[in-house]
Design an enzyme around this catalytic site. Structure first.
Site, PDB file in Angstrom:
ATOM      1  N   LYS A  88       0.866  -1.186   0.000  1.00  0.00           N
ATOM      2  CA  LYS A  88       0.000   0.000   0.000  1.00  0.00           C
ATOM      3  C   LYS A  88       0.904   1.238   0.000  1.00  0.00           C
ATOM      4  CE  LYS A  88      -3.901   1.765   2.821  1.00  0.00           C
ATOM      5  NZ  LYS A  88      -4.811   1.436   3.945  1.00  0.00           N
ATOM      6  N   SER A 163      -9.826   1.272   2.944  1.00  0.00           N
ATOM      7  CA  SER A 163      -8.995   2.151   2.146  1.00  0.00           C
ATOM      8  C   SER A 163      -7.898   1.421   1.372  1.00  0.00           C
ATOM      9  CB  SER A 163      -8.334   3.190   3.061  1.00  0.00           C
ATOM     10  OG  SER A 163      -7.428   2.538   3.958  1.00  0.00           O
ATOM     11  N   SER A 187     -10.032  -1.304   7.032  1.00  0.00           N
ATOM     12  CA  SER A 187      -9.448  -1.086   5.703  1.00  0.00           C
ATOM     13  C   SER A 187      -8.698  -2.258   5.091  1.00  0.00           C
ATOM     14  CB  SER A 187      -8.515   0.125   5.731  1.00  0.00           C
ATOM     15  OG  SER A 187      -9.279   1.295   5.640  1.00  0.00           O
TER      16      SER A 187
HETATM   17  N1  GLN Z   1     -13.373   3.412   6.613  1.00  0.00           N
HETATM   18  C1  GLN Z   1     -12.832   3.763   7.895  1.00  0.00           C
HETATM   19  C2  GLN Z   1     -12.430   5.218   7.876  1.00  0.00           C
HETATM   20  O1  GLN Z   1     -12.654   5.838   6.905  1.00  0.00           O
HETATM   21  C3  GLN Z   1     -11.646   2.892   8.206  1.00  0.00           C
HETATM   22  C4  GLN Z   1     -10.464   3.213   7.407  1.00  0.00           C
HETATM   23  C5  GLN Z   1      -9.268   2.400   7.754  1.00  0.00           C
HETATM   24  O2  GLN Z   1      -9.381   1.320   8.320  1.00  0.00           O
HETATM   25  N2  GLN Z   1      -8.105   2.925   7.442  1.00  0.00           N
HETATM   26  O3  GLN Z   1     -11.916   5.744   8.800  1.00  0.00           O
END
Ligand code: GLN
Length: 541
Positions: A88, A163, A187
């Site tokens: 990532k 994400s 995510s």
């Molecule tokens: N979707 C959640 C957020 O927007 C979790 C994101 C993540 O785990 N990085 O904060």
């Protein structure tokens, strides 16, 4: 000739050790579809062919030396030697980019390797490149990337989740057998579910975050994507463990059994007999799609059929998970993001006073969702509101953790739940309404709030799109969760859906296929049309 990209990492490792394939051949076989399909999928922000082939050659040299030494030396090699991996784009590689999906880190070059980059390099894994993500890992669809969205390999007009959507899409599309993501509120698990791959969020403190761009420091964890439990376990084995440079990384031993999950389905399935699993009723949230619920309940029935005892349990504070997460995560994010001031990292905009330049850099460098989080976070932390919001949220967080603790005290081995209430949704569907996007993680957030490990594994399709089954365990029980996942794979090994490949890969191969950005634009034009249509007007009035 077998298509090398369709093999699992442990199958590739066998071929490499036997000298039946080289890492260079394996790496080229993966680079080709990654490069060819990137216009249609946009899973990758950068593919570093030259570096990958250098690393492959180095792996081949190590393999040859070990083979010359004898069978034992070849056996001692780490199973990830010579295997392609995706990172990532918030993982530091010395001299390479780490945009975190943001314009504010455009052009920034990491001065050093992240801990996990070092670990991957030590075992000889081959990094193909960096994958797309929501800006600063804020989002559930990868649509918040400043570099444009990623498509889901199962349906190019849908999101891969987020994400870490770039890594999950790359693994699902056979560009790599393994990928790295981060999970602050879901995510890794949510995009794994939406792309039909395995994704694990380890216990808080299991993996060092040294060299990873921070989002919310009391929640962030690094974890693996793979196409089966054995491969996920091998990647976790590489990256896990104490590192003095991250004081939150725990001095807990990393079990070598992670590299020895059973190959035989009978042996794997036998592990289920007599296990006690909890099915938290609160995770069947309002708005869950019936097809998702059906697949999850079938998965539970399969576990019971193989000898596990499944009991309905309650995690009464689940309903506060979302609200407390959206206090804690933005509060910590607002502090972590204060460092992007146009002086220390990336581009510097404006030619006025320090304050003017600061405002120009942050004003143009951050996207809308990141600004929303900074505002939420600074508000929750500000004098007079700290007690009412941040402190209160931390107290509720303890209650969420206690819900889980009481189940472990009652002797449950793990919990089984849905990962995402829905299958992959179309581009644009949740962009206009942040709360609808936040709800994507209702079943994953509480696990982060409690610091526990969780894994999502594929359990079939609904309306032709992947559904994920989530297992949640007590702290440091990654090995048990992976054994449970391996057992589930064993008892569903003959399921027809296991033979299916992502349905839109042929279109991804076609150079005339539109890009995800073009698809997303078309979708948002559709949404604004719907909002101004007479019908929408009637609804509003
Ligand atoms: N979707 C959640 C957020 O927007 C979790 C994101 C993540 O785990 N990085 O904060």
């Amino acid at each position: 000739m077998t298509n090398l990209t369709r093999l699992l990492a442990h199958e590739m490792a066998d071929l490499l050790r036997r000298g039946e394939v080289t890492s260079r051949t394996l790496t080229e076989a993966h680079l080709a579809p990654a490069e060819r399909q990137n216009h249609a999928l946009h899973a990758w922000l950068t593919i570093d062919r030259e570096r990958a082939l250098d690393e492959a050659d180095a792996a081949d040299a190590r393999l040859a030396a070990a083979r010359a030494e004898g069978v034992d030396a070849a056996k001692r090699l780490h199973p990830l030697l010579g295997i392609p991996v995706a990172l990532k784009d918030l993982v530091s590689i010395a001299g390479g980019q780490a945009t975190a999906g943001s314009r504010i880190l455009d052009g920034y070059r990491s001065p050093y390797d992240a801990h996990i980059t070092e670990r991957l390099r030590d075992v000889g894994a081959v990094v193909l490149g960096k994958t797309n993500m929501d800006e600063f890992a804020m989002g559930s669809s990868t649509e918040h990337s400043a570099y444009g969205p990623t498509s889901n390999p199962w349906a190019l007009d849908r999101v891969p989740g987020g994400s870490s959507g770039g890594s999950s899409a790359a693994v699902a599309a056979f560009h790599v057998p393994l990928g790295i993501g981060t999970d602050t509120g879901g995510s890794i698990r949510q995009p794994a579910a939406l792309c039909g791959v395995v994704g694990m969020k380890p216990t808080y403190g299991r993996v060092s975050r040294y060299g990873i761009v921070a989002f919310a420091s009391s929640l962030d964890q690094i974890g693996p994507f793979a196409r089966d439990a054995r491969d996920a376990a091998a990647l976790l084995h590489v990256v896990a463990g104490r590192d003095d440079r991250d004081s939150t990384s725990a001095p807990v031993p990393v079990p070598d059994e992670l590299l020895a999950l059973p190959a035989s389905n009978d042996e794997a399935a036998a592990w289920l007999r007599g296990r006690r699993l909890g099915l938290p009723k609160e995770y069947f949230v309002a708005g869950m799609e019936p097809g998702v619920e059906e697949r999850v309940r079938e998965g539970v029935a399969a576990l019971e059929g193989a000898g596990a005892r499944v009991e309905e349990v309650s995690l009464p504070h689940t309903e506060y998970g979302l609200a407390t997460y959206y206090i804690v995560a933005p509060a910590e994010a607002s502090a972590n993001l204060a460092r992007y001031d146009g002086i220390r990292y990336g581009p510097r905009l404006g030619d006025g006073t320090v304050l003017e330049n600061y405002l120009a850099t942050r004003g143009r460098g951050f996207g809308a969702e990141v600004k929303r989080r900074i505002m939420l976070g600074t508000y929750a932390l500000s004098a007079g509101y700290y007690d009412a919001y941040y402190l209160k949220a931390q107290k509720v967080r303890t209650l969420i953790k206690q819900d889980f603790d009481s189940l472990w005290a009652q002797g449950f081995d793990a919990l089984v739940a849905p990962t995402s209430p829905t299958v992959a949704f179309p581009f644009g569907a949740r962009m206009a309404d942040p709360v609808s996007m936040y709800l994507s993680d209702a079943c994953t957030l509480p696990v982060n709030m409690a610091g526990l490990p969780g894994i999502s594994i594929p359990c079939g399709l609904a309306e032709g799109l992947p559904v994920g089954l989530q297992f949640i365990g007590a702290a440091w029980s990654e090995l048990e969760l992976l054994r449970l996942s391996r057992a589930y794979e064993a008892i569903t090994a003959d399921a027809e859906w296991r033979t299916l490949e992502p349905t839109d890969l042929p279109r991804a191969d076609d150079p005339s296929t539109p890009t995800p950005t073009e698809r997303a634009r078309a979708a948002s034009a559709g949404v604004s049309q719907a909002l101004t249509s007479p019908q929408a007007g009637v609804l509003r009035s």
